[in-house]
Design an enzyme around this catalytic site. Structure first.
Site, PDB file in Angstrom:
ATOM      1  N   VAL A  73       0.853  -1.194   0.000  1.00  0.00           N
ATOM      2  CA  VAL A  73       0.000   0.000   0.000  1.00  0.00           C
ATOM      3  C   VAL A  73       0.883   1.236   0.000  1.00  0.00           C
ATOM      4  O   VAL A  73       1.783   1.366   0.835  1.00  0.00           O
ATOM      5  CB  VAL A  73      -0.934   0.024   1.235  1.00  0.00           C
ATOM      6  N   ALA A 118       4.488   4.093   3.034  1.00  0.00           N
ATOM      7  CA  ALA A 118       4.028   2.832   2.430  1.00  0.00           C
ATOM      8  C   ALA A 118       4.176   1.705   3.437  1.00  0.00           C
ATOM      9  O   ALA A 118       4.786   1.874   4.500  1.00  0.00           O
ATOM     10  CB  ALA A 118       4.846   2.516   1.183  1.00  0.00           C
ATOM     11  N   LYS A 119       3.612   0.589   3.138  1.00  0.00           N
ATOM     12  CA  LYS A 119       3.844  -0.629   3.910  1.00  0.00           C
ATOM     13  C   LYS A 119       3.493  -1.814   3.023  1.00  0.00           C
ATOM     14  O   LYS A 119       2.676  -1.680   2.109  1.00  0.00           O
ATOM     15  CB  LYS A 119       2.948  -0.652   5.174  1.00  0.00           C
ATOM     16  N   GLY A 120       4.083  -2.957   3.326  1.00  0.00           N
ATOM     17  CA  GLY A 120       3.775  -4.152   2.546  1.00  0.00           C
ATOM     18  C   GLY A 120       3.846  -5.377   3.407  1.00  0.00           C
ATOM     19  O   GLY A 120       4.370  -5.333   4.527  1.00  0.00           O
TER      20      GLY A 120
END
Ligand code: NAD
Length: 429
Positions: A73, A118-120
């Site tokens: 995201v 962001a992050k994943g």
């Protein structure tokens, strides 16, 4: 600016003390209201820019095909490339990744580094996977999201259950697709392949720096301050070590295995040696133990929750004796506990400031990779200190201006910076 517009679903269904991410957006709303954020911008900042869901198929060592789900995201990239970790965990959900990506947006803006958030994550249980399987998952996930990755667009870092080994695989996969070596596509890499000196210690060092600033503000010094640290991993052990080196007395530390207490002070170097050998605090012979939950309420000046989220709640907050809480972990305090701590006059250094040392040195790593010129550790530490001292001062000024707690002041500084960028850029539609 038009009227403040806080559009929210029914609070009862939206708020849950046990959900640190919803608590985070609650604080965003508070900041947005005080900033008098206009309705359009409020809507933009409450929604992620891009959400990607991918299937990650691999052939396991057994020969069986398994398909994992991966997310990335990008919450907001108005201020620069997206920045945020990748986690491998069974509990990863899109909702959680979205919230953590928003968190990164505010954190980068607060310390004023030119990144978005962001992050994943990949939904998997790395404890049941071999190194070969982990490498396959990493490389397949990387190739599935490769269009959005890049030093100018999205720069991952380690997070829960990922480390510099995983970052090295991501960097290699990305570079093979690009047909040339691109070190700046990830941070938190091994130093030998473009990682930054000082990155491993950066988050704990940041905790030490902002705690020292907070103590000064309260007329105290690190020398002689009594400190309790929950979590003796990367953040907690480095924070304890650096604070002890400045003369603090570490009265209690804990990890998942045990909580140790000695009002006269623990020998942090000795604890580090013990943990290196035994991998946990349990069994350490030179200190008494206390029940885990008592660590948060021991008699001390500074409490450093550096383990996990949601440990300080409305139930235990009123028993906390510390004058300062330095949030090394992300989201250790619930919104309901915030109120209790505020009423008690506890000086909270909120997570997005207290643990921002990590992303700040990640930024330095990206700068060094792009410049192809590497700094000595002293330079890294000096520049980190300058950024955190300045950010601490900005939060203090904002708290005084709006007469709000440090956490809301931090969100105001951060949200205002992201909003200012949107206003300057205008709406491309
Ligand atoms: P880590 O895995 O190295 O260490 C975590 C430590 O906490 C371990 O010692 C573990 O045993 C202990 N722990 C876990 N649950 C516990 C509990 N209930 N009670 C007591 N101890 C417990 O992780 P880390 O990198 O040190 O990260 C800790 C926190 O800091 C996380 O919230 C993470 O998101 C946050 N953080 C880390 C960084 C970083 O650079 N490492 C940066 C920003 C934020």
């Amino acid at each position: 600016m038009s009227e403040p517009a806080i559009i929210r679903p029914d609070k009862q269904t939206f708020l849950a003390e046990e959900n640190p991410f919803e608590a985070m957006m609650e604080r965003f709303d508070h900041a947005a209201k005080l900033l008098n954020l206009d309705r359009g911008l409020y809507k933009v900042l409450r929604n992620p820019e891009k959400q990607i869901i991918v299937s990650v198929p691999i052939v396991r060592d057994s020969g069986e095909v398994e398909v994992y789900t991966g997310y990335r995201v990008l919450y907001n990239t108005s201020r620069g490339p997206a920045k945020g970790g990748i986690r491998f965990d069974l509990n990863v959900t899109l909702e959680e990744v979205k919230a953590l990506a928003a968190w990164m947006t505010w954190k980068c803006a607060l310390v004023n580094i030119p990144f978005g958030g962001a992050k994943g994550g990949v939904v998997c249980d790395p404890t049941t996977m071999s190194m070969a399987e982990l490498e396959k998952v990493t490389r397949r996930y990387t190739s599935s999201i490769i269009e959005i990755l890049g030093p100018d667009s999205d720069v991952p870092a380690p997070d829960v259950n990922t480390n510099e080994r995983v970052m090295a695989w991501i960097m290699d996969t990305y570079s093979m697709h690009k047909r040339h070596t691109v070190t700046a596509v990830v941070t938190g890499k091994p130093v030998e392949m473009g990682g930054s000196l000082g990155r491993r210690e950066a988050t704990g060092r940041g905790c030490m720096i902002v705690t020292r600033e907070a103590l000064t503000k309260l007329g105290m010094t690190l020398k002689g301050a009594r400190v309790a640290v929950q979590g003796f991993g990367n953040v907690g052990s480095v924070a304890a070590d650096l604070m002890a080196k400045e003369g603090a007395i570490i009265v209690a530390v804990s990890d998942k295995s045990a909580a140790l207490h000695n009002p006269q002070g623990l020998d942090v170097q000795d604890l580090l040696t013990w943990v290196k050998e035994h991998r946990q605090l349990s069994g350490y012979p030179k200190a008494g133990t206390i029940p885990h939950d008592q660590l948060l309420t021991v008699d001390c000046d500074v409490l450093v929750p550096a383990a996990t989220e949601n440990v300080i709640t409305s139930k235990n907050a009123r028993h906390i004796k510390a004058k300062i809480i330095c949030e090394g972990a992300n989201g250790p305090t619930s919104a309901a506990a915030d109120k209790v701590l505020e009423d008690k006059g506890v000086f909270v250094i909120p997570d997005i400031l207290a643990n921002a040392g990590g992303v700040t040195v990640s930024y330095f790593e990206w700068v060094q990779d792009r410049g192809g010129y590497f700094w000595d550790e002293d330079t890294v530490n000096r520049r980190l200190e300058a950024i955190l001292v300045r950010s601490f001062g900005e939060v203090m000024a904002m708290a005084a201006k709006h007469k709000v707690a440090n956490r809301i002041a931090s969100y105001i500084v951060a949200v205002d910076r992201v909003a200012a960028m949107h206003r300057l850029r205008g709406m491309y539609a």
